[in-house]
Design an enzyme around this catalytic site. Structure first.
Site, mmCIF file in Angstrom:
data_model
loop_
_atom_site.group_PDB
_atom_site.id
_atom_site.type_symbol
_atom_site.label_atom_id
_atom_site.label_comp_id
_atom_site.label_asym_id
_atom_site.label_seq_id
_atom_site.Cartn_x
_atom_site.Cartn_y
_atom_site.Cartn_z
ATOM 1 N N GLN A 14 7.606 -13.198 33.873
ATOM 2 C CA GLN A 14 8.387 -14.057 33.374
ATOM 3 C C GLN A 14 9.867 -13.721 34.290
ATOM 4 O O GLN A 14 9.825 -12.816 35.071
ATOM 5 C CB GLN A 14 8.758 -13.711 31.951
ATOM 6 N N HIS A 64 14.429 -14.613 33.923
ATOM 7 C CA HIS A 64 15.393 -15.165 33.236
ATOM 8 C C HIS A 64 16.538 -15.573 34.102
ATOM 9 O O HIS A 64 16.804 -15.124 35.279
ATOM 10 C CB HIS A 64 16.023 -13.937 32.319
ATOM 11 N N ARG A 109 8.381 -18.524 31.248
ATOM 12 C CA ARG A 109 7.062 -17.700 31.671
ATOM 13 C C ARG A 109 6.489 -18.328 32.834
ATOM 14 O O ARG A 109 6.383 -19.748 32.813
ATOM 15 C CB ARG A 109 6.018 -17.950 30.742
ATOM 16 N N GLU A 155 19.131 -7.451 32.072
ATOM 17 C CA GLU A 155 18.726 -6.313 31.163
ATOM 18 C C GLU A 155 18.335 -5.133 31.964
ATOM 19 O O GLU A 155 18.347 -5.152 33.151
ATOM 20 C CB GLU A 155 17.463 -7.101 30.564
ATOM 21 N N HIS A 210 9.297 -10.226 36.487
ATOM 22 C CA HIS A 210 8.932 -9.036 35.944
ATOM 23 C C HIS A 210 7.754 -9.208 34.847
ATOM 24 O O HIS A 210 7.549 -10.121 34.452
ATOM 25 C CB HIS A 210 10.213 -8.410 35.423
#
Length: 272
Positions: A64, A66, A159, A81, A139
């Site tokens: 996935q 972001h 995804r 993150e 990742h």
């Protein structure tokens, strides 16, 4: 929740996942028959920018990516993150970035035929490792891991590949935001190498302290923070609130906290 500015414990939310576990570490207990993959601490209204959670894996998570604040569309939210590894089974790995530079067309072909797993860089991990993932980093998390994740408070995930599970993929948006290059070595390290400050990024800071905070940490946490004890207990000065392993406190300032019973504690706050 406190209405007078005093520290308070955050509510928790257990999230069932196909890749989660039915047996959790001693601080937690999975409901009977459920595989818990994530335990969230609900962000308080006083500090809505950050989400802190535990992750527990028995299978691989999807490949996935972001978006960032700069390329998130309406209805999306940027998400950077970091992961702090609490426990890693022998052979446990994290996939972060690619072995070599790839074009969007190459990533799309690999996502469609499943070969993307073999193009990712799978990092051997151990307890104490730290990984900071800028937005756009492709990742996947492998099985056999317990992690603390600190992130921008966003649920926007695209995804690319999900091992044949019957879940939606988001190839168009994923390819639009994905970085096709290797993961920079400077974004990973260990708590031993980095000392107290594990991450000092564009959106949040994360520190690991043992016992009471020193003057440098105190000066860095004069405004709102989240407190995640890994060992020992952190209390409010007035003793009305406390958190031990598996719990999380919000405090308006580190000065409102008592670390006399603390062991190992993670502290995080927004950047700035």
């Amino acid at each position: 929740m406190s209405g007078n500015g005093a520290p308070f414990q955050l509510p928790t939310k257990m999230v069932e996942k196909v890749w989660g576990r039915d047996q959790l570490p001693a601080s937690f207990k999975a409901p009977s028959g459920e595989r818990i993959g994530e335990i969230w601490f609900e962000p308080p209204a006083e500090l809505p920018q950050l989400l802190v959670k535990y992750l527990f894996t028995s299978e691989k998570l999807s490949v996935q990516v972001h978006p960032g604040n700069h390329n998130a569309l309406d209805g999306e939210a940027g998400k950077e993150e970091c992961w702090f590894v609490l426990h890693a089974d022998e052979g446990a790995k994290l996939a972060i970035g690619f072995d070599e530079e790839l074009t969007s067309e190459q990533i799309e072909r690999a996502a469609r035929d499943g070969s993307i797993e073999g193009l990712l860089t799978w990092h051997d991990v151990k307890a104490g490792d730290v990984y900071y993932l800028p937005a756009g980093t492709v990742h996947a998390i492998g099985p056999g891991l317990s992690l603390v994740e600190v992130q921008q408070n966003s649920d926007t995930t695209f995804r690319l590949y999900d091992y044949g599970r019957p879940r939606e993929l988001h190839l168009e948006r994923a390819l639009a935001v994905a970085d096709g290059g290797p993961y920079p070595a400077e974004q990973m390290g260990t708590s031993t190498e980095r000392g107290q400050t594990l991450v000092d990024g564009a959106h949040f800071r994360l520190d690991r302290i043992e016992g009471a905070p020193d003057d440098q940490i105190v000066s860095a946490y004069r405004a709102g923070l989240l407190v995640l004890p890994l060992e020992g207990t952190v209390r409010s000065i007035d003793r009305d609130a406390a958190a031990c392993a598996g719990e999380c406190l919000y405090a308006a300032s580190i000065d409102a906290l008592d670390f006399s019973e603390a062991g190992v504690t993670l502290l995080t706050r927004p950047a700035g």
